[in-house]
Design a protein around this motif. Structure first.
Motif, PDB file in Angstrom:
ATOM      1  N   GLY A   1       0.731  -1.200   0.090  1.00  0.00           N
ATOM      2  CA  GLY A   1      -0.042   0.303  -0.068  1.00  0.00           C
ATOM      3  C   GLY A   1       0.764   1.176  -0.153  1.00  0.00           C
ATOM      4  O   GLY A   1       0.364   2.236   0.570  1.00  0.00           O
ATOM      5  N   GLY A   2       1.956   1.207  -0.654  1.00  0.00           N
ATOM      6  CA  GLY A   2       2.796   2.370  -0.809  1.00  0.00           C
ATOM      7  C   GLY A   2       3.618   2.683   0.544  1.00  0.00           C
ATOM      8  O   GLY A   2       4.690   3.485   0.607  1.00  0.00           O
ATOM      9  N   LYS A   3       3.448   1.981   1.516  1.00  0.00           N
ATOM     10  CA  LYS A   3       4.479   1.762   2.857  1.00  0.00           C
ATOM     11  C   LYS A   3       5.699   1.710   2.204  1.00  0.00           C
ATOM     12  O   LYS A   3       6.257   0.790   1.233  1.00  0.00           O
ATOM     13  CB  LYS A   3       3.932   0.977   3.855  1.00  0.00           C
ATOM     14  N   GLN A   4       6.907   1.922   3.148  1.00  0.00           N
ATOM     15  CA  GLN A   4       8.217   1.748   2.739  1.00  0.00           C
ATOM     16  C   GLN A   4       8.812   0.468   3.144  1.00  0.00           C
ATOM     17  O   GLN A   4       8.551   0.050   4.332  1.00  0.00           O
ATOM     18  CB  GLN A   4       8.962   2.889   3.195  1.00  0.00           C
ATOM     19  N   VAL A   5       9.652  -0.190   2.408  1.00  0.00           N
ATOM     20  CA  VAL A   5      10.218  -1.390   2.759  1.00  0.00           C
ATOM     21  C   VAL A   5      11.646  -1.048   2.681  1.00  0.00           C
ATOM     22  O   VAL A   5      12.215  -0.203   2.139  1.00  0.00           O
ATOM     23  CB  VAL A   5       9.941  -2.467   1.756  1.00  0.00           C
ATOM     24  N   SER A   6      12.413  -2.111   3.388  1.00  0.00           N
ATOM     25  CA  SER A   6      14.008  -1.746   3.377  1.00  0.00           C
ATOM     26  C   SER A   6      14.409  -2.288   2.147  1.00  0.00           C
ATOM     27  O   SER A   6      14.043  -3.243   1.490  1.00  0.00           O
ATOM     28  CB  SER A   6      14.391  -2.620   4.186  1.00  0.00           C
ATOM     29  N   SER A   7      15.579  -1.649   1.350  1.00  0.00           N
ATOM     30  CA  SER A   7      16.029  -1.966   0.138  1.00  0.00           C
ATOM     31  C   SER A   7      16.799  -3.242   0.406  1.00  0.00           C
ATOM     32  O   SER A   7      16.901  -4.056  -0.618  1.00  0.00           O
ATOM     33  CB  SER A   7      16.970  -0.936  -0.212  1.00  0.00           C
ATOM     34  N   LYS A   8      16.946  -3.790   1.651  1.00  0.00           N
ATOM     35  CA  LYS A   8      17.750  -4.993   1.886  1.00  0.00           C
ATOM     36  C   LYS A   8      16.655  -5.847   2.244  1.00  0.00           C
ATOM     37  O   LYS A   8      17.123  -7.140   2.617  1.00  0.00           O
ATOM     38  CB  LYS A   8      18.644  -4.804   3.026  1.00  0.00           C
ATOM     39  N   GLY A   9      15.566  -5.685   2.311  1.00  0.00           N
ATOM     40  CA  GLY A   9      14.353  -6.705   2.529  1.00  0.00           C
ATOM     41  C   GLY A   9      14.009  -7.737   1.561  1.00  0.00           C
ATOM     42  O   GLY A   9      14.569  -7.821   0.322  1.00  0.00           O
ATOM     43  N   TRP A  10      13.049  -8.357   1.702  1.00  0.00           N
ATOM     44  CA  TRP A  10      12.585  -9.418   0.696  1.00  0.00           C
ATOM     45  C   TRP A  10      11.141  -9.962   1.027  1.00  0.00           C
ATOM     46  O   TRP A  10      10.746 -10.091   2.180  1.00  0.00           O
ATOM     47  CB  TRP A  10      13.518 -10.671   0.564  1.00  0.00           C
ATOM     48  N   CYS A  11      10.483 -10.157  -0.013  1.00  0.00           N
ATOM     49  CA  CYS A  11       8.880 -10.802   0.077  1.00  0.00           C
ATOM     50  C   CYS A  11       8.866 -11.573  -1.033  1.00  0.00           C
ATOM     51  O   CYS A  11       9.631 -11.518  -1.995  1.00  0.00           O
ATOM     52  CB  CYS A  11       7.988  -9.680   0.609  1.00  0.00           C
ATOM     53  N   SER A  12       7.931 -12.589  -0.617  1.00  0.00           N
ATOM     54  CA  SER A  12       7.582 -13.502  -1.826  1.00  0.00           C
ATOM     55  C   SER A  12       7.032 -13.121  -3.238  1.00  0.00           C
ATOM     56  O   SER A  12       6.838 -13.616  -4.084  1.00  0.00           O
ATOM     57  CB  SER A  12       6.850 -14.558  -1.348  1.00  0.00           C
ATOM     58  N   ALA A  13       6.755 -11.435  -3.014  1.00  0.00           N
ATOM     59  CA  ALA A  13       6.395 -10.981  -4.283  1.00  0.00           C
ATOM     60  C   ALA A  13       7.337 -10.567  -5.387  1.00  0.00           C
ATOM     61  O   ALA A  13       7.302  -9.688  -6.402  1.00  0.00           O
ATOM     62  CB  ALA A  13       5.322  -9.703  -4.172  1.00  0.00           C
ATOM     63  N   TYR A  14       8.768 -10.790  -4.834  1.00  0.00           N
ATOM     64  CA  TYR A  14       9.844 -10.279  -5.457  1.00  0.00           C
ATOM     65  C   TYR A  14       9.936 -10.773  -6.810  1.00  0.00           C
ATOM     66  O   TYR A  14       9.443 -11.621  -7.254  1.00  0.00           O
ATOM     67  CB  TYR A  14      10.940 -10.941  -4.740  1.00  0.00           C
ATOM     68  N   ASN A  15      10.026  -9.729  -7.956  1.00  0.00           N
ATOM     69  CA  ASN A  15      10.067  -9.801  -9.167  1.00  0.00           C
ATOM     70  C   ASN A  15      11.449  -8.927  -9.667  1.00  0.00           C
ATOM     71  O   ASN A  15      11.286  -7.797  -9.491  1.00  0.00           O
ATOM     72  CB  ASN A  15       9.017  -9.159  -9.762  1.00  0.00           C
ATOM     73  N   LYS A  16      12.546  -9.607 -10.200  1.00  0.00           N
ATOM     74  CA  LYS A  16      13.714  -9.284 -10.425  1.00  0.00           C
ATOM     75  C   LYS A  16      13.409  -7.821 -11.425  1.00  0.00           C
ATOM     76  O   LYS A  16      12.567  -8.037 -12.515  1.00  0.00           O
ATOM     77  CB  LYS A  16      14.473 -10.016 -10.976  1.00  0.00           C
TER      78      LYS A  16
END
Length: 104
Positions: free
Chosen positions: A87-102
């Motif tokens: 929802g536009g919240k900020q994530v860590s650039s060093k983070g990861w989630c299962s929606a990852y898409n290179k």
């Protein structure tokens, strides 16, 4: 007329600049996703990609992180950036989630 037009243009530029700067400030102050967030839990988000449960998320590979994901809206050097998955919240650039898409 010339002074009114000039005043209008100067004022318009000032207002546009102020709005642009306040939008950047708002983006910088956007809430950061925590691992306790329900969406974060559903997507297996980790603030530190090296702590991803590789048994649970077999899709994860070393080197994948939010900073090189196509959904990450921050700049490459930004430690945090907005993500539409949260929802536009900020994530860590060093983070990861299962929606990852290179990124392409």
């Amino acid at each position: 007329m010339k002074s009114s037009r000039r005043t209008f243009l100067i004022t318009s530029i000032g207002v546009a600049s102020t709005l642009a700067l306040s939008r950047q400030a708002f983006a910088a102050d956007a809430a950061k996703v925590t691992e306790a967030d329900p969406t974060a839990q559903a997507l297996g988000y980790k603030e530190d990609a090296t702590k991803v449960d590789k048994a649970k998320y077999a899709k994860y590979a070393a080197g994948q992180d939010c900073g090189n994901c196509s959904f990450y809206q921050g700049k490459a050097a930004d430690p945090w950036g907005a993500c539409p998955m949260f929802g536009g919240k900020q994530v860590s650039s060093k983070g990861w989630c299962s929606a990852y898409n290179k990124k392409a």
